[in-house]
Design a protein around this motif. Sequence first.
Motif, PDB file in Angstrom:
ATOM      1  N   LYS A   1       0.822  -1.216   0.000  1.00  0.00           N
ATOM      2  CA  LYS A   1       0.000   0.000   0.000  1.00  0.00           C
ATOM      3  C   LYS A   1       0.855   1.265   0.000  1.00  0.00           C
ATOM      4  CE  LYS A   1      -4.079  -2.006   2.042  1.00  0.00           C
ATOM      5  NZ  LYS A   1      -4.621  -2.537   3.294  1.00  0.00           N
ATOM      6  N   ALA A   2       1.945   1.236   0.748  1.00  0.00           N
ATOM      7  CA  ALA A   2       2.818   2.413   0.782  1.00  0.00           C
ATOM      8  C   ALA A   2       3.428   2.651  -0.598  1.00  0.00           C
ATOM      9  CB  ALA A   2       3.903   2.231   1.836  1.00  0.00           C
ATOM     10  N   ALA A   3       3.821   1.554  -1.278  1.00  0.00           N
ATOM     11  CA  ALA A   3       4.363   1.697  -2.638  1.00  0.00           C
ATOM     12  C   ALA A   3       3.293   2.265  -3.557  1.00  0.00           C
ATOM     13  CB  ALA A   3       4.853   0.344  -3.152  1.00  0.00           C
ATOM     14  N   ASP A   4       2.088   1.771  -3.408  1.00  0.00           N
ATOM     15  CA  ASP A   4       0.988   2.222  -4.245  1.00  0.00           C
ATOM     16  C   ASP A   4       0.652   3.685  -3.983  1.00  0.00           C
ATOM     17  OD1 ASP A   4      -0.602   1.142  -6.294  1.00  0.00           O
ATOM     18  OD2 ASP A   4      -2.366   1.309  -4.991  1.00  0.00           O
ATOM     19  N   ALA A   5       0.892   4.130  -2.762  1.00  0.00           N
ATOM     20  CA  ALA A   5       0.574   5.510  -2.377  1.00  0.00           C
ATOM     21  C   ALA A   5       1.705   6.481  -2.714  1.00  0.00           C
ATOM     22  CB  ALA A   5       0.281   5.565  -0.879  1.00  0.00           C
ATOM     23  N   ALA A   6       2.852   5.953  -3.155  1.00  0.00           N
ATOM     24  CA  ALA A   6       4.024   6.816  -3.342  1.00  0.00           C
ATOM     25  C   ALA A   6       3.786   7.873  -4.407  1.00  0.00           C
ATOM     26  CB  ALA A   6       5.229   5.960  -3.707  1.00  0.00           C
ATOM     27  N   THR A   7       4.199   9.099  -4.077  1.00  0.00           N
ATOM     28  CA  THR A   7       4.073  10.196  -5.029  1.00  0.00           C
ATOM     29  C   THR A   7       5.339  11.039  -4.996  1.00  0.00           C
ATOM     30  OG1 THR A   7       3.340  11.999  -3.598  1.00  0.00           O
ATOM     31  CG2 THR A   7       1.663  10.396  -4.291  1.00  0.00           C
ATOM     32  N   ALA A   8       5.452  11.907  -5.985  1.00  0.00           N
ATOM     33  CA  ALA A   8       6.593  12.818  -6.036  1.00  0.00           C
ATOM     34  C   ALA A   8       6.259  14.128  -5.338  1.00  0.00           C
ATOM     35  CB  ALA A   8       6.995  13.067  -7.487  1.00  0.00           C
ATOM     36  N   GLY A   9       5.102  14.189  -4.700  1.00  0.00           N
ATOM     37  CA  GLY A   9       4.698  15.420  -4.020  1.00  0.00           C
ATOM     38  C   GLY A   9       5.403  15.591  -2.694  1.00  0.00           C
ATOM     39  N   PRO A  10       5.061  16.682  -1.975  1.00  0.00           N
ATOM     40  CA  PRO A  10       5.681  16.910  -0.667  1.00  0.00           C
ATOM     41  C   PRO A  10       5.447  15.719   0.252  1.00  0.00           C
ATOM     42  CG  PRO A  10       4.402  18.815  -1.347  1.00  0.00           C
ATOM     43  CD  PRO A  10       4.112  17.721  -2.341  1.00  0.00           C
ATOM     44  N   VAL A  11       6.454  15.393   1.044  1.00  0.00           N
ATOM     45  CA  VAL A  11       6.390  14.225   1.916  1.00  0.00           C
ATOM     46  C   VAL A  11       5.736  14.609   3.239  1.00  0.00           C
ATOM     47  CG1 VAL A  11       7.750  12.469   3.118  1.00  0.00           C
ATOM     48  CG2 VAL A  11       8.497  13.332   0.879  1.00  0.00           C
ATOM     49  N   GLN A  12       4.742  13.844   3.626  1.00  0.00           N
ATOM     50  CA  GLN A  12       4.115  14.075   4.921  1.00  0.00           C
ATOM     51  C   GLN A  12       5.083  13.676   6.029  1.00  0.00           C
ATOM     52  OE1 GLN A  12       0.510  11.874   5.475  1.00  0.00           O
ATOM     53  NE2 GLN A  12       0.118  12.831   7.462  1.00  0.00           N
ATOM     54  N   GLU A  13       5.181  14.506   7.061  1.00  0.00           N
ATOM     55  CA  GLU A  13       6.120  14.256   8.152  1.00  0.00           C
ATOM     56  C   GLU A  13       5.391  14.062   9.472  1.00  0.00           C
ATOM     57  OE1 GLU A  13       8.177  18.089   6.846  1.00  0.00           O
ATOM     58  OE2 GLU A  13       9.865  16.937   7.656  1.00  0.00           O
ATOM     59  N   GLY A  14       6.141  13.642  10.467  1.00  0.00           N
ATOM     60  CA  GLY A  14       5.588  13.514  11.813  1.00  0.00           C
ATOM     61  C   GLY A  14       5.251  12.081  12.160  1.00  0.00           C
ATOM     62  N   THR A  15       4.087  11.888  12.818  1.00  0.00           N
ATOM     63  CA  THR A  15       3.685  10.580  13.321  1.00  0.00           C
ATOM     64  C   THR A  15       2.979   9.815  12.207  1.00  0.00           C
ATOM     65  OG1 THR A  15       3.550  11.547  15.511  1.00  0.00           O
ATOM     66  CG2 THR A  15       2.401   9.475  15.200  1.00  0.00           C
ATOM     67  N   VAL A  16       3.769   9.312  11.287  1.00  0.00           N
ATOM     68  CA  VAL A  16       3.216   8.714  10.081  1.00  0.00           C
ATOM     69  C   VAL A  16       4.200   7.664   9.553  1.00  0.00           C
ATOM     70  CG1 VAL A  16       4.270  10.454   8.568  1.00  0.00           C
ATOM     71  CG2 VAL A  16       2.173   9.316   7.848  1.00  0.00           C
ATOM     72  N   GLY A  17       3.681   6.680   8.811  1.00  0.00           N
ATOM     73  CA  GLY A  17       4.535   5.670   8.169  1.00  0.00           C
ATOM     74  C   GLY A  17       5.471   5.004   9.167  1.00  0.00           C
ATOM     75  N   ALA A  18       6.728   4.867   8.769  1.00  0.00           N
ATOM     76  CA  ALA A  18       7.717   4.193   9.626  1.00  0.00           C
ATOM     77  C   ALA A  18       7.947   4.944  10.926  1.00  0.00           C
ATOM     78  CB  ALA A  18       9.035   4.044   8.871  1.00  0.00           C
ATOM     79  N   GLY A  19       7.541   6.236  10.950  1.00  0.00           N
ATOM     80  CA  GLY A  19       7.740   7.033  12.158  1.00  0.00           C
ATOM     81  C   GLY A  19       6.536   7.045  13.086  1.00  0.00           C
ATOM     82  N   ALA A  20       5.468   6.328  12.708  1.00  0.00           N
ATOM     83  CA  ALA A  20       4.212   6.409  13.465  1.00  0.00           C
ATOM     84  C   ALA A  20       4.398   6.013  14.931  1.00  0.00           C
ATOM     85  CB  ALA A  20       3.143   5.533  12.804  1.00  0.00           C
ATOM     86  N   GLY A  21       5.233   4.998  15.177  1.00  0.00           N
ATOM     87  CA  GLY A  21       5.421   4.535  16.551  1.00  0.00           C
ATOM     88  C   GLY A  21       6.782   4.893  17.123  1.00  0.00           C
ATOM     89  N   ALA A  22       7.481   5.813  16.470  1.00  0.00           N
ATOM     90  CA  ALA A  22       8.859   6.121  16.876  1.00  0.00           C
ATOM     91  C   ALA A  22       8.888   7.032  18.100  1.00  0.00           C
ATOM     92  CB  ALA A  22       9.609   6.781  15.721  1.00  0.00           C
ATOM     93  N   THR A  23       9.838   6.756  18.985  1.00  0.00           N
ATOM     94  CA  THR A  23      10.010   7.566  20.197  1.00  0.00           C
ATOM     95  C   THR A  23      11.500   7.845  20.408  1.00  0.00           C
ATOM     96  OG1 THR A  23      10.076   5.547  21.520  1.00  0.00           O
ATOM     97  CG2 THR A  23       7.950   6.657  21.353  1.00  0.00           C
ATOM     98  N   VAL A  24      11.796   8.863  21.214  1.00  0.00           N
ATOM     99  CA  VAL A  24      13.196   9.207  21.524  1.00  0.00           C
ATOM    100  C   VAL A  24      13.336   9.496  23.018  1.00  0.00           C
ATOM    101  CG1 VAL A  24      13.657  10.151  19.231  1.00  0.00           C
ATOM    102  CG2 VAL A  24      12.819  11.658  21.044  1.00  0.00           C
ATOM    103  N   GLY A  25      14.586   9.665  23.460  1.00  0.00           N
ATOM    104  CA  GLY A  25      14.824  10.031  24.856  1.00  0.00           C
ATOM    105  C   GLY A  25      14.531   8.898  25.814  1.00  0.00           C
ATOM    106  N   LYS A  26      15.085   7.712  25.543  1.00  0.00           N
ATOM    107  CA  LYS A  26      14.767   6.538  26.356  1.00  0.00           C
ATOM    108  C   LYS A  26      15.886   6.159  27.326  1.00  0.00           C
ATOM    109  CE  LYS A  26      13.219   5.288  22.406  1.00  0.00           C
ATOM    110  NZ  LYS A  26      12.849   4.552  21.185  1.00  0.00           N
ATOM    111  N   LEU A  27      16.749   7.130  27.619  1.00  0.00           N
ATOM    112  CA  LEU A  27      17.869   6.858  28.514  1.00  0.00           C
ATOM    113  C   LEU A  27      17.394   6.518  29.917  1.00  0.00           C
ATOM    114  CD1 LEU A  27      20.804   6.869  27.683  1.00  0.00           C
ATOM    115  CD2 LEU A  27      21.011   9.165  28.606  1.00  0.00           C
ATOM    116  N   ASP A  28      16.206   6.977  30.259  1.00  0.00           N
ATOM    117  CA  ASP A  28      15.670   6.676  31.589  1.00  0.00           C
ATOM    118  C   ASP A  28      14.403   5.833  31.478  1.00  0.00           C
ATOM    119  OD1 ASP A  28      15.817   6.705  34.308  1.00  0.00           O
ATOM    120  OD2 ASP A  28      14.827   8.634  34.556  1.00  0.00           O
ATOM    121  N   GLY A  29      14.357   5.030  30.438  1.00  0.00           N
ATOM    122  CA  GLY A  29      13.226   4.125  30.267  1.00  0.00           C
ATOM    123  C   GLY A  29      12.111   4.738  29.445  1.00  0.00           C
TER     124      GLY A  29
END
Lengths: 354, 363
Positions: free
Chosen positions: A158-186
Amino acid sequence: MRYCSAMKRSALSLACIAAAGAALAAQSPSHASSGLTAVEGIKVGHHTLAERPTGCTVILVDGDAVGGVSQRGGAPGTRETDLLNPLNMVDKVNAVVLSGGSAFGLEAATGTVRWLEEHNIGWPAGPSKVPIVPAAILFDLGVGGNPKIRPTADCGYKAADAATAGPVQEGTVGAGAGATVGKLDGPNKSMKSGLGTASISLPNGLVVAAIVAVNAVGDIIDPANGQVVAGVRNPDGTLADARKILRAGGTMQRPRAGENTTIGLVATNARLGKALATRMALMADDGYARAISPSHTNGDGDTIFSLATGRWDGNADITTIGALAAEAMADAVVRAATQATGAAGIPAARDLKR
Amino acid sequence: MICVAQPFRAARAGVGRPEGLRYTCLFALATLGFAPGAAANDTITLIHGIRVGHHTLAERPTGCTVILVDNGAVAGIAQRGAAPGTRETDLLQSTNAAERVNGIVLSGGSAFGLDAANGAARWLDERRAGIATPDARVPIVPAAVLIDLWVGGKPRVRPNADCGYRAAAHASRRPVVEGSVGAGAGATVGKLLGRDHAMKGGIGSASITLPNGLQVAAIVAVNALGDVVDPHSGAIVAGARADAGTFADARRLLRSGASTVLSALPAENTTIAVVATNARLTKTSVTRIAQMADAGFARAIVPVHTIADGDTVFALATGTWRGTADVTAIGAAAADQVAAAIVRAVRQATSAGGVVAARDLPQ
């Protein structure tokens, strides 16, 4: 929206709903962000699962591109990276998949391969064309409930099918949807990050761009001023600064291998051989070091792919291209944190009290 | 300073620690300029067992720096620049057998300077330090070089085995002398606009001691194509100068596409470093420390790891501290100390060979 119309070809309207939901949640301004698709011939598509914050992002190459990789984190999850070794034969890449879901998420690449085969794209091998699709994954199984929910081949298709040359959506989306940072203290003191992209275009026509899903142990630092953008939080919700914690020898939880990983890709319109594309990926890794602290830990599987489309026939030194790749990558990492929206109870930078 | 070396055998047989040397050193106060202990040591010699010696040639700004490890240390490497000059780095691969090294040599003089390691090996051989083999003790001395042949004319003047021998003989636990000495004597930075716009690099060292006793330190000879940036502020400390004498700012130059010398750039660079910790680590973990320490290069030098830099980081773990520390904490501290040492290298540098140092810039 364009994202959805592109999805109509796919079977499930769920994908469209998920994408629209993510777009609303991200409140992304519809400005023409100069992201990875500033490189002509590169398309980007996300698919975000509705059931849990996770998903995958596919970078499609219109035609093909020379690829490279820099793999420096201690806990990687990858596919087809041996093929990218300059000593090995195949020197063209058709797509790169970034996915959540830990090693399970490698399956997303299978869906992208299927999509490419249906479109007769791949490395000529006798009677067939074999799609060349390197991939890397990040670990987000602990975010937002059921860890059994992870990107599958369907996500990559589906992601391949949705691919476009337009502006890329950023933030909590795609591979970054579940991404977190700052886990030095759990995980409880962590912050939400996501997917970011940035590009640099020179007057002579050279374009260098980056895309990254940021899921690091470390804090996100703006290298322009040394300030923490997102990272481990104090009990009162303010930023603790991982660098200070480490220097003070303060108590910290040992980063657990495989619960992190920042995965990205840099692309240029320059013409590069496989060895120089590898050097470009290696230099782009400096963007991680500048914008993530600490970076490349044993608990991070940090990986960067590179693509050179060769559509621009000007002359540019690899040092210029690599240095710009590092700059664009650092910009993209910072954007991944600033563009993210809170999810699963984890606040993002934009949710912090000023 | 006079050192007397005495062969020393590990107290418990079969513990896997190689035999080595104990040194009894008599400090000649007149040559020190200060009493030992008068200043807190915030350099790499803070770590027990690590001694550093420089030898700087008189004929041209170049030289070598020898880092000796009493009883050896587990070692690893990160080699990420594209134009390296190294020796004994295959031995450091975690899949290869040798665990411990006796010393590391950093030298000017480009590939010619690798000869300096032969002198350090000879000095160690004379003191019977090295890996035990049936026939002899073999000193394990990895090395890396930087290119400084253009600085100060006379490119045929370069560090040789004599330099490495003398630097080893001078090695001490005193705070490391920084600036335009040893391997940093001919080092320069900020060459994006060519030699005429460069500034003086040098050698710097920094260390940290955590409350639990863990120590992490770095020594770096900084000879980069890029600018040196203080990661705390993002401000340039030394780098390519514009015609007005102000910083041209490599980051701005690169992003603007301004014409630089990059297209015709010879390999005139390379930053080489050693990080050390008193933690007890395996060869695999110490390799990860070297890799993480390399992030200090990325934070304090822009651009770095270019096709014209041979950037290399060695890592040493002496194992004298018995506490437990995570590789991430040690690696993060190593990156921190590398960045701090890089900034110190250019702040402590003095002008040489007609190349101006940061301290000589108009305020």
